[in-house]
Design a protein around this motif. Structure first.
Motif, PDB file in Angstrom:
ATOM      1  N   GLY A 226       0.797  -1.218   0.000  1.00 27.88           N
ATOM      2  CA  GLY A 226       0.000   0.000   0.000  1.00 27.88           C
ATOM      3  C   GLY A 226       0.828   1.266   0.000  1.00 27.88           C
ATOM      4  N   LYS A 227       2.141   1.158  -0.249  1.00 31.08           N
ATOM      5  CA  LYS A 227       3.059   2.298  -0.323  1.00 31.08           C
ATOM      6  C   LYS A 227       3.197   3.037   1.004  1.00 31.08           C
ATOM      7  CE  LYS A 227       3.320   1.396  -4.713  1.00 31.08           C
ATOM      8  NZ  LYS A 227       4.476   0.643  -5.248  1.00 31.08           N
ATOM      9  N   ASN A 228       2.985   2.326   2.086  1.00 32.36           N
ATOM     10  CA  ASN A 228       3.165   2.916   3.418  1.00 32.36           C
ATOM     11  C   ASN A 228       4.493   2.394   3.969  1.00 32.36           C
ATOM     12  OD1 ASN A 228       2.866   4.040   5.937  1.00 32.36           O
ATOM     13  ND2 ASN A 228       0.748   3.373   6.202  1.00 32.36           N
ATOM     14  N   ASP A 229       5.588   2.889   3.394  1.00 34.38           N
ATOM     15  CA  ASP A 229       6.894   2.292   3.644  1.00 34.38           C
ATOM     16  C   ASP A 229       7.369   2.454   5.084  1.00 34.38           C
ATOM     17  OD1 ASP A 229       6.859   1.590   1.024  1.00 34.38           O
ATOM     18  OD2 ASP A 229       8.296   3.099   0.340  1.00 34.38           O
ATOM     19  N   ALA A 230       7.126   3.606   5.682  1.00 36.36           N
ATOM     20  CA  ALA A 230       7.635   3.850   7.034  1.00 36.36           C
ATOM     21  C   ALA A 230       7.028   2.868   8.037  1.00 36.36           C
ATOM     22  CB  ALA A 230       7.340   5.293   7.451  1.00 36.36           C
ATOM     23  N   ASP A 231       5.698   2.705   8.000  1.00 39.93           N
ATOM     24  CA  ASP A 231       5.054   1.768   8.916  1.00 39.93           C
ATOM     25  C   ASP A 231       5.401   0.326   8.559  1.00 39.93           C
ATOM     26  OD1 ASP A 231       3.899   3.665  10.499  1.00 39.93           O
ATOM     27  OD2 ASP A 231       2.004   3.713   9.410  1.00 39.93           O
ATOM     28  N   ALA A 232       5.533   0.052   7.268  1.00 33.53           N
ATOM     29  CA  ALA A 232       5.913  -1.309   6.854  1.00 33.53           C
ATOM     30  C   ALA A 232       7.273  -1.676   7.426  1.00 33.53           C
ATOM     31  CB  ALA A 232       5.921  -1.406   5.335  1.00 33.53           C
ATOM     32  N   LYS A 233       8.181  -0.744   7.382  1.00 39.00           N
ATOM     33  CA  LYS A 233       9.517  -1.004   7.917  1.00 39.00           C
ATOM     34  C   LYS A 233       9.461  -1.270   9.424  1.00 39.00           C
ATOM     35  CE  LYS A 233      12.471   1.679   6.042  1.00 39.00           C
ATOM     36  NZ  LYS A 233      13.297   2.862   5.724  1.00 39.00           N
ATOM     37  N   ARG A 234       8.630  -0.511  10.113  1.00 40.36           N
ATOM     38  CA  ARG A 234       8.517  -0.676  11.565  1.00 40.36           C
ATOM     39  C   ARG A 234       7.974  -2.057  11.924  1.00 40.36           C
ATOM     40  NH1 ARG A 234       4.214   0.689  14.791  1.00 40.36           N
ATOM     41  NH2 ARG A 234       3.236   1.805  13.048  1.00 40.36           N
ATOM     42  N   TRP A 235       6.937  -2.506  11.206  1.00 40.52           N
ATOM     43  CA  TRP A 235       6.350  -3.808  11.510  1.00 40.52           C
ATOM     44  C   TRP A 235       7.264  -4.954  11.093  1.00 40.52           C
ATOM     45  CZ3 TRP A 235       2.145  -5.069  14.349  1.00 40.52           C
ATOM     46  CH2 TRP A 235       1.307  -4.024  14.731  1.00 40.52           C
TER      47      TRP A 235
END
Length: 647
Positions: A226-235
């Protein structure tokens, strides 16, 4: 049993357990990678009795927490028959049936407008609500279906099957490669449903309950899609801390690391174990880093996993990025000798053989790959490279298209197909191919460089400059990248910036060899990747001199013409350029067209300064060169006339 052997044995059991858990969750590539890693550990003597082996080989030990959560264990025991049914559906690629085993059919569906993060409410759609079905009959709202409580493993399998179902439908909706209806903006329509389910689950999990990292991994994938890279990286960071041996999570994290600064910042958040070392090595390889620290880490890992073909592949790719084609070819050849049916990274091996011009070995590699599995993207790329080397570009494109039909995200196929379209002068298709490669991986300097060259052919130099700058930022020690930037600055009339770029190319040449990075067919002789090409050095020095001439700085231009001329004998003429004497001028070019041009320029320069003796010497040398003889003879006549008039 020594401590080292105990540690190795425990590590083997841990990795095997990780492979088992990956396989149970249908993460087959991660399971394969973990099983290969466990098999590549240092060998262990099998002369231990049962009492010695029992603490290490305990079959039912947990992966990261020996005391498995009692609630999860009870749920898994109750639903074992359903889990086996769901997994069998997944293995048969019946993803929707797999999901329906554990989750109700009322799972929310719909297109992904804005992917919600944890705790964020989804805004209702605008417009009048539709409360009628397609027959026009009023439709009653169905009561929400309350799902039966299931284990974390079952939830992962059901939601992962839902994710794979969306990916499958997305592929089915796409048209032919680069066709008129080829859609690039399609997204997985199940992402909203999966995200909502995971957020609901994470809200209900109490702090005391143990999580194993698998659902965090799936949520990270959904956020990344979903192009939400910052949160994806955190999870994903949270996932690898809970479940370090899930290689798929590390790969997803690698895709989100765009440069070396991001990698340095994320390292402290990772677990302190062998997987973090492998991740760091793999990320540095993707970012084309060849520092001593990277090679030291690789050596340490190879000591722990001496039979790992994955680590051998990383060594070959590091050599490839360092332009040591001979060393990379030998390493890949050894890998192929040990595992002749291993197709991983075979596309890179075929690229190396293509660059080296080794057609017989490339033909053998293509035949071997076809005999192993002709429906693998790596096989198609190897065959495409073979046809490309034979200048059969249409056939090469056909095989690269076939690779993309098998895997639309296969980076090498997009880049190589762009090269073939450039050869066929189809610039529009070449640009589109390179753009697809950049969309998949923005760290691929070859695609950026290809875009720069294609726009340069179209004489759109500002566009070309932008793409060359992106390529040079990814390969700052590749002189060819800076020469391309300098040429663009020259074309748009900015000689000062052109001079700076050319000087950067000279400095970079002391670290890399100067083999071209795009459709190159030559290599440095010793394969060390540290000696710059003297011919390219001479050309670069000559271009710098021309730039100074354009700026009317003739003394500076003359100094660089002298340096160009000195390359004939391999002499290093130092000026204001700060370059150590460790490569510049170490090899002689002999007499070339570039050095003859520099000699002619210097002869005319000395004549304008009335230094007739030096001008006459240079003009006589030009007659011996045999390149610009007629102009040299005319210059000699002018010099003699000037001498006679002075007498």
């Amino acid at each position: 049993m020594s401590n080292d052997k105990v540690l190795v044995a425990k590590l083997r059991v841990t990795i095997v357990d990780a492979a088992t858990q990956c396989s149970e969750r249908c993460l087959y590539q991660s399971a394969k990678w973990a099983a290969e890693l466990a098999s590549s550990l240092a060998s262990q003597e099998d002369n231990l009795d049962d009492e010695d082996a029992d603490p290490v080989e305990k079959p039912n030990s947990g992966l990261f927490s020996p005391s498995l959560d009692a609630t999860q264990a009870r749920l898994e025991a109750r639903e074992k028959h359903l889990y086996l049914l769901a997994k069998s559906y997944f293995d048969c690629r019946e993803f929707e049936r797999c999901t329906a085993v554990f989750l109700p059919s009322g799972l929310p569906e719909g297109p992904l407008a804005v992917l919600p993060i944890a705790g964020e409410k989804i805004k209702p759609p605008k417009g009048k609500p539709r409360d009628k079905n397609f027959h026009g009959t009023p439709q009653k709202a169905s009561p929400p279906v309350k799902p039966k409580r299931i284990s974390e493993k079952a939830l992962f399998l059901a939601l992962y099957a839902k994710f794979m179902s969306g990916e499958k439908k997305k592929e089915e909706a796409q048209e032919s490669i680069l066709g008129p209806s080829d859609k690039t903006s399609l997204m997985n329509q199940n992402l909203v449903a999966i995200s909502k389910s995971l957020e609901d689950y994470f809200r209900t999990v109490s702090a005391e309950q143990l999580t194993t990292g698998w659902l965090e991994y799936l949520y990270g994938i959904v956020l990344a899609k979903g192009k939400n890279d910052a949160d994806a990286k955190r999870w994903l960071v949270r996932s690898v801390n809970l479940c370090p041996f899930n290689w798929g999570a590390w790969l997803e994290l690698c895709d989100l690391v765009n440069d070396i600064e991001e990698l340095v910042n994320i390292i402290p958040e990772l677990p302190k174990n062998v997987m973090s070392m492998i991740f760091s090595l793999y990320s540095n390889q993707l970012l084309h880093q060849n520092s001593d620290h990277v090679w030291k880490s690789l050596t340490e890992l190879e000591g722990l996993f001496p039979e790992s073909q994955f680590l051998a592949t990383q060594r070959a790719l590091l050599l490839y990025h360092a332009r040591d084609f001979e060393g990379a070819e030998v390493t890949f050849s050894n890998i192929l000798h040990k595992e002749p049916h291993r197709l991983d990274a075979l596309d890179h091996y075929s690229n190396i053989l293509y660059v080296m011009g080794n057609r017989p070995k490339l033909a053998f590699l293509a035949q071997l790959a076809l005999a192993t599995d002709k429906f693998r993207p790596e096989t198609c790329c190897a065959v495409g490279n073979y046809f490309s080397q034979r200048a059969e570009h249409e056939k090469a494109i056909q095989y690269f298209r076939r690779a993309l039909m098998l895997d639309r995200n296969f980076l090498s196929a997009w880049t190589l197909m762009g090269h073939e379209y450039v050869e066929l002068k189809n610039t529009h298709a070449a640009i589109e191919s390179y753009r697809r490669a950049v969309d998949i991986n923005r760290k691929d300097y070859r695609a950026w460089n290809g875009l720069g060259q294609t726009y340069e052919v179209l004489e759109m130099h500002l566009y070309s400059l932008f793409y060359y700058q992106r390529a040079s930022s990814l390969r700052p020690l590749d002189p060819q990248m800076w020469i391309s930037v300098a040429n663009c600055y020259d074309k748009i009339g900015r000689p000062q910036q052109s001079i700076k770029a050319y000087k950067r190319a000279l400095v970079a040449g002391t670290y890399y060899d100067t083999t071209t990075s795009f459709n190159s067919t030559t290599s440095n002789n010793n394969g060390s990747g540290t000696i710059p090409d003297p011919h390219l050095v001479a050309n670069t020095l000559y271009n710098i001199a021309c730039m100074y001439e354009r700026l009317n700085n003739l003394p500076e231009a003359a100094a660089y013409m002298d340096m160009t001329l000195a390359q004939e004998d391999g002499n290093n003429v130092e000026h204001d350029l700060v370059v150590e004497d460790d490569g510049l001028g170490s090899n002689a070019t002999g007499i070339t067209k570039t050095t003859s041009k520099a000699r002619m320029w210097l002869a005319r320069w000395e004549l304008s300064r009335n230094n007739l003796k030096r001008a006459n010497q240079l003009a006589n040398e030009l007659c011996e060169d045999g390149i610009e003889v007629e102009e040299a003879k005319a210059l000699i006549r002018d010099i003699r006339a000037r001498m006679n008039s002075d007498v």
